[in-house]
Motif scaffolding. Structure first.
Motif, PDB file in Angstrom:
ATOM      1  N   UNK A 199       0.791  -1.225   0.000  1.00  0.00           N
ATOM      2  CA  UNK A 199       0.000   0.000   0.000  1.00  0.00           C
ATOM      3  C   UNK A 199       0.826   1.279   0.000  1.00  0.00           C
ATOM      4  N   UNK A 200       2.142   1.186   0.080  1.00  0.00           N
ATOM      5  CA  UNK A 200       2.958   2.393   0.118  1.00  0.00           C
ATOM      6  C   UNK A 200       3.142   3.017  -1.255  1.00  0.00           C
ATOM      7  N   UNK A 201       3.738   4.205  -1.302  1.00  0.00           N
ATOM      8  CA  UNK A 201       4.010   4.860  -2.592  1.00  0.00           C
ATOM      9  C   UNK A 201       4.931   4.009  -3.459  1.00  0.00           C
ATOM     10  N   UNK A 202       4.542   3.801  -4.706  1.00  0.00           N
ATOM     11  CA  UNK A 202       5.348   3.005  -5.620  1.00  0.00           C
ATOM     12  C   UNK A 202       5.250   1.513  -5.420  1.00  0.00           C
ATOM     13  N   UNK A 203       4.301   1.049  -4.601  1.00  0.00           N
ATOM     14  CA  UNK A 203       4.160  -0.387  -4.359  1.00  0.00           C
ATOM     15  C   UNK A 203       3.640  -1.088  -5.612  1.00  0.00           C
ATOM     16  N   UNK A 204       3.770  -2.416  -5.689  1.00  0.00           N
ATOM     17  CA  UNK A 204       3.292  -3.141  -6.879  1.00  0.00           C
ATOM     18  C   UNK A 204       1.804  -2.985  -7.155  1.00  0.00           C
ATOM     19  N   UNK A 205       1.004  -2.607  -6.171  1.00  0.00           N
ATOM     20  CA  UNK A 205      -0.437  -2.473  -6.366  1.00  0.00           C
ATOM     21  C   UNK A 205      -0.782  -1.018  -6.664  1.00  0.00           C
ATOM     22  N   UNK A 206      -1.518  -0.811  -7.762  1.00  0.00           N
ATOM     23  CA  UNK A 206      -1.932   0.545  -8.102  1.00  0.00           C
ATOM     24  C   UNK A 206      -3.118   0.998  -7.261  1.00  0.00           C
ATOM     25  N   UNK A 207      -3.882   0.066  -6.718  1.00  0.00           N
ATOM     26  CA  UNK A 207      -4.922   0.359  -5.734  1.00  0.00           C
ATOM     27  C   UNK A 207      -5.121  -0.901  -4.903  1.00  0.00           C
ATOM     28  N   UNK A 208      -6.154  -0.905  -4.095  1.00  0.00           N
ATOM     29  CA  UNK A 208      -6.334  -2.031  -3.173  1.00  0.00           C
ATOM     30  C   UNK A 208      -6.639  -3.345  -3.880  1.00  0.00           C
ATOM     31  N   UNK A 209      -7.073  -3.316  -5.113  1.00  0.00           N
ATOM     32  CA  UNK A 209      -7.551  -4.547  -5.734  1.00  0.00           C
ATOM     33  C   UNK A 209      -6.906  -4.862  -7.088  1.00  0.00           C
ATOM     34  N   UNK A 210      -5.943  -4.061  -7.544  1.00  0.00           N
ATOM     35  CA  UNK A 210      -5.331  -4.341  -8.839  1.00  0.00           C
ATOM     36  C   UNK A 210      -3.819  -4.225  -8.751  1.00  0.00           C
ATOM     37  N   UNK A 211      -3.142  -5.278  -9.250  1.00  0.00           N
ATOM     38  CA  UNK A 211      -1.694  -5.247  -9.413  1.00  0.00           C
ATOM     39  C   UNK A 211      -1.360  -4.439 -10.662  1.00  0.00           C
ATOM     40  N   UNK A 212      -0.281  -3.682 -10.610  1.00  0.00           N
ATOM     41  CA  UNK A 212       0.120  -2.899 -11.771  1.00  0.00           C
ATOM     42  C   UNK A 212       0.352  -3.806 -12.970  1.00  0.00           C
ATOM     43  N   UNK A 213      -0.022  -3.316 -14.142  1.00  0.00           N
ATOM     44  CA  UNK A 213       0.048  -4.139 -15.352  1.00  0.00           C
ATOM     45  C   UNK A 213       1.475  -4.573 -15.657  1.00  0.00           C
ATOM     46  N   UNK A 214       2.467  -3.731 -15.344  1.00  0.00           N
ATOM     47  CA  UNK A 214       3.861  -4.080 -15.652  1.00  0.00           C
ATOM     48  C   UNK A 214       4.312  -5.319 -14.885  1.00  0.00           C
ATOM     49  N   UNK A 215       3.756  -5.537 -13.707  1.00  0.00           N
ATOM     50  CA  UNK A 215       4.158  -6.695 -12.910  1.00  0.00           C
ATOM     51  C   UNK A 215       3.645  -8.003 -13.503  1.00  0.00           C
ATOM     52  N   UNK A 216       2.738  -7.920 -14.458  1.00  0.00           N
ATOM     53  CA  UNK A 216       2.232  -9.122 -15.113  1.00  0.00           C
ATOM     54  C   UNK A 216       2.969  -9.433 -16.418  1.00  0.00           C
TER      55      UNK A 216
END
Length: 712
Positions: free
Chosen positions: A251-268
Motif C-alpha cells: 500500500x505504500x508509494x510506488x508499491x506493486x499495487x496501483x490500488x487495493x484490488x489491482x496489481x500494476x500491469x507491468x508486474x504481469x
C-alpha cells in the motif's frame, strides 16, 4: 487471464412482461428514482476497505468502543511525550537524591522546578524529539477524525442496511453478518461486476494482502530466517519490520499495487521483471535509509513505551516475562489461507496450554541446579529482611533496604521459571500430538523427534517468551534497516516473479494471490491426494508424474506443509454454504467418500482409551465453544454411523486410537486429519491424507453442518 468462475453477468435490461389489455403498455424508457436509503450503498468503489471496516466494526464491538479506543490512544501518546518531557526538564534531581547531604525534610513540591524555568533552555535533542512527536500526533489526530467519519458510515450501514443495532452487535456472529452482507448485495448491488457475492469473495477482499503474506512466509520468499553466530538459526519478524514490508509491497508509494484490488500491469509482463526488480530494490534502499535516520527517535519511543507499559507488571509479577505468546512469525506460519483474525486467535488460543506444557517439559539440569541455589540464598535474605521489618518498621528507612527487598523478590520469581514442576512427566511426543491437533502445521522433520533440542528450539521460535518479544521490539529500529537493505534488496527479483506467477484476476474481486483460491490441482501436493477407487470423482493420472526436482516450477507452485489442502477443508467447513469450484469440490467429495469407506471397514473392539487420544481431546474442544455442537458430538456416538462397524455403540469408542505411549507412536496417531474447533468453526487438518484417520467422522459433520455448525 481472468480466473474462470461461475459468476453470472448482470442483466442489462429489466424484465418486461407480455403486453396486456388490462394494463397499459410499459414505456420503453422508465425513469426510476430509487429510495435514498436503498441506493446509498450501490456501487461501492473500494469494497476491500469497506468490507474490512465492516469486519473491524463487528470485531471491535461497535462505534463507541472503536472511537473511545482511538481517542485514548491519542491521549496515551500525548501523556507519554509530555510526562517524559516533564521528567527530563522539570525535576531537580540533585535535590531529589539529596546529593548536597542536607538532612532537612524534602517535599515533593521542593524538587519540582518553577514553570518558567522548566523550558527556559531546552536541549536541542529535546526540541527535535518534540517536533517529531508533534508531527506524528497531528497525523494521528487527522487519521482519527477521518476514521470517525468512515466508521460512522459503517454504523449507519449496520443499523439501516444490515438491520443490526449497536445493542445487539455483540450477540451477532461474523457468520450472520456475512450472510446479511450477501443479502444486501442482492438488494443494492454493492459490487456491480456480479450479482452475487460468495463467502470466498468477501474473505478475499478482507484478506487480500494477508493471503500474499501467508503465501510468502510459506514459500520462504521473505528474509526472516538468519544464521547468527553462537545462536544458530534465528527467526525475526517484529511489528516494525512487518509494517515496512507491507508498506513496500502492498500500500505504500510506488508499491506493486496501483490500488487495493489491482496489481500494476507491468508486474504481469515478464519482459519488465528486471526493470521492476531494480525499481523495487531502489525503493527498499530508500525506505531502509529513512528507517536508519529515524532510528534514534523510534528507539526512544520504544524504550519509553515498554518502560511505562511493562514496568509495573514486571515489578508486580517478575515471572511474567517467562510467559509465552505466539510470535508474529508463528502467526503467519500457522495461518490458513482465508482465515480471519478471530478464527486464527481462537485456534491458537486453544493450543496455548498444550504448547506451554510442551516447552515447559524441557529443562536444563545445570540451569535448574543454579536457579535452585540462587533462589535459596535470595529467599533466605528476603526472609530475614521481612522479619526485621515486621519487628521494627523503621528498618525500611535504612538506605537501599526497600530496593534490596524488591531485587531479591524479583530474583526468586525469575528463578522459579527455570525450575521444572516436580510432578511433570516428560512425554514430548504426546504433548506435540496435542499441539498439532490445534496448530495444524509442523515441518516433516519433527516427526518422531519431538523430544530433541532442535525441535524444541524451532517450536520456541513460533511460541516465544515475552522477554524475547520485548527484546525483538526494542531492537527493531536498528535491525529493520539492516534486514531491508541487506536481506530484502537481493530478493527483489524473486518478489517481482512471485507477484507475476501467483496473481490471478478474479471477476468481481480483482487481483488476488492464486494460493488464496485454494486450487488443489495447481497448488496441491501429490502426497496429500486421497486414495481413490476407479470411477471416483477425483481421478489420478494414469501414470503418476515423476517428482519434480527442487527448484523447478512444479515444486514452486506447491504450498508447503499441505497448506492448500488444509485451508480448503478449513474454509469449506467454516462456511458450510460455500460451494467450491469443480476441482476443489471433487477433492472434498473424495475425502468424504474415503472417510465413509474407512468407517465402514473399521474393525470392532479397538481400545477406547479416550483420555490419551488426540482425536478425542480435539473433539472435546468442540464442547468448550458452545452447546450448538452437542448434536454433532452425539452423532459421533450414533450407532447408525456404525453400520458395518460391528453392532451398535459409539463410533468413537469403537475406533478410538491406540494410546500415544504405545509402540506405534504419536505420528501414527496424527497421520490423518484432526477435527478441532476455531471459535465455533471446526477445522480439518493433517499431514498425509493418504492415511486419513480422523476423516472417518467427516460424514457426521456433513450430516449436521446445515443445522448444527454456525461459524463466526
Amino acid at each position: 487471464m481472468p480466473l474462470e468462475t461461475n459468476y453470472r453477468p448482470l442483466e442489462s435490461e429489466a424484465y418486461q412482461g407480455p403486453p396486456s389489455s388490462t394494463f397499459p403498455k410499459r414505456p420503453a424508457h422508465v425513469i426510476h428514482v430509487p429510495d435514498q436509503n436503498q441506493a446509498r450503498w450501490n456501487h461501492i468503489d473500494d469494497l476491500d476497505t469497506f468490507f474490512t471496516r465492516v469486519y473491524q466494526y463487528h470485531q471491535q464491538h461497535g462505534f463507541l468502543c472503536m472511537m473511545t479506543r482511538q481517542c485514548l490512544e491519542l491521549f496515551q501518546f500525548f501523556f507519554v511525550v509530555t510526562f517524559s518531557l516533564f521528567l527530563v526538564t522539570c525535576v531537580d534531581y540533585d535535590l531529589l537524591f539529596n546529593r548536597s547531604g542536607n538532612r532537612a525534610k524534602t517535599t515533593l513540591l521542593d524538587v519540582l522546578l518553577p514553570a518558567g524555568q522548566c523550558m527556559a533552555r531546552p536541549p536541542a535533542l529535546v526540541v527535535v524529539c518534540l517536533l517529531v512527536a508533534a508531527l506524528f500526533w497531528l497525523l494521528r489526530l487527522i487519521k482519527v477524525c477521518y476514521n470517525f467519519l468512515q466508521f460512522w458510515e459503517i454504523k449507519v450501514f449496520f443499523n439501516v442496511a444490515l438491520g443490526i443495532s449497536d445493542a445487539e452487535l455483540d450477540n451477532r456472529t461474523w457468520y450472520e453478518v456475512q450472510q446479511r452482507l450477501r443479502d444486501v448485495q442482492q438488494e443494492q448491488q454493492m459490487c456491480i461486476h456480479k450479482s452475487d457475492l460468495t463467502e470466498l469473495d468477501i474473505y478475499n477482499r478482507i484478506l487480500r494482502f494477508k493471503n500474499y503474506m501467508v503465501a510468502m512466509v510459506n514459500k520462504q520468499m521473505l528474509p526472516l530466517r538468519f544464521n547468527v553466530p553462537c545462536l544458530g538459526e534465528v527467526v525475526y519478524l517484529s511489528k516494525g519490520l512487518k509494517y515496512n514490508l507491507e508498506l513496500l509491497l502492498f500500500w505504500g508509494p510506488g508499491s506493486p499495487f496501483e490500488n487495493n484490488w489491482h496489481l500494476k500491469a507491468d508486474y504481469k509482463r515478464v519482459e519488465k521483471r528486471r526493470a521492476l526488480a531494480d525499481e523495487l530494490s531502489r525503493r527498499v534502499l530508500w525506505v531502509g535509509v529513512i528507517n536508519l535516520l529515524l532510528c534514534p527517535v523510534i528507539m526512544l519511543w520504544q524504550v519509553l513505551y515498554c518502560f511505562y507499559n511493562y514496568a509495573e507488571l514486571i515489578k508486580r509479577e517478575p515471572g511474567s516475562l517467562g510467559m509465552r505468546r505466539w510470535s508474529l512469525y508463528g502467526r503467519f506460519f500457522l495461518r490458513h489461507f482465508n482465515e480471519l483474525d478471530h478464527e486464527l486467535n481462537a485456534r491458537l488460543n486453544m493450543g496455548y496450554k498444550a504448547s506451554n506444557k510442551y516447552l515447559n517439559s524441557f529443562t536444563t539440569p545445570f540451569t535448574e541446579i543454579i536457579a535452585q541455589n540462587v533462589m535459596f540464598v535470595s529467599g533466605a535474605l528476603l526472609a530475614v529482611l521481612l522479619g526485621l521489618t515486621i519487628y521494627d518498621e523503621d528498618v525500611l528507612t535504612v538506605e537501599h533496604v526497600l530496593t534490596l527487598m524488591t531485587v531479591l523478590g524479583g530474583l526468586v520469581a525469575v528463578c522459579r521459571v527455570f525450575i521444572a514442576d516436580e510432578n511433570l512427566v516428560f512425554a514430548p511426543e504426546q504433548l506435540m500430538a496435542a499441539v498439532l491437533a490445534h496448530v495444524h502445521y509442523v515441518p516433516d522433520h519433527w516427526r518422531g523427534a519431538a523430544h530433541t533440542a532442535q525441535v524444541m528450539h524451532e517450536f520456541s521460535q513460533l511460541f516465544q517468551l515475552k522477554a524475547y518479544f520485548l527484546l525483538e521490539e526494542l531492537l527493531s529500529p536498528m535491525v529493520t534497516p539492516i534486514i531491508l537493505c541487506f536481506g530484502l534488496r537481493p530478493r527483489s527479483l524473486d518478489v517481482v516473479d512471485f507477484f507475476r506467477n501467483f496473481t490471478v484476476d478474479v471477476v468481481g474481486v480483482g487481483d488476488v494471490c492464486s494460493f488464496a483460491q485454494m486450487d488443489v490441482r495447481r497448488h496441491g501436493h501429490p502426497a496429500w491426494r486421497p486414495a481413490v477407487e476407479s470411477g471416483s470423482v477425483w481421478e489420478p493420472e494414469p501414470e503418476p508424474e515423476p517428482e519434480p526436482e527442487p527448484g523447478t516450477a512444479g515444486e514452486a507452485a506447491r504450498a508447503d506443509h499441505g497448506k492448500t489442502e488444509l485451508s480448503l477443508v478449513h474454509f469449506a467447513i467454516t462456511n458450510p454454504g460455500w460451494r467450491p469450484p469443480l476441482g476443489s469440490d471433487a477433492y472434498i467429495s473424495t475425502l468424504r467418500a474415503q472417510g465413509a469407506r474407512e468407517a465402514a471397514n473399521m474393525a470392532p473392539g479397538m481400545p477406547a482409551v479416550l483420555e490419551e487420544n488426540a482425536l478425542f481431546s480435539s473433539l472435546q474442544a468442540l464442547g468448550s465453544v458452545g452447546q450448538q455442537f452437542t448434536p454433532l458430538l452425539a452423532g459421533l456416538g450414533d450407532s447408525s454411523l456404525g453400520a458395518g462397524v460391528g453392532g451398535g455403540g459409539s463410533l468413537l469408542a469403537r475406533y478410538a486410537l491406540r494410546p500415544v505411549a504405545k509402540a506405534r507412536g504419536v505420528w501414527a496417531v496424527l497421520s490423518g486429519f484432526h477435527l478441532v474447533s476455531a471459535k465455533q468453526s471446526p477445522v480439518l487438518t493433517g499431514t498425509n491424507s493418504r492415511n486419513i484417520l480422523h476423516d472417518r467422522i467427516v460424514p457426521v459433520i456433513e450430516r449436521h453442518r446445515t443445522n448444527v455448525i454456525e461459524p463466526s
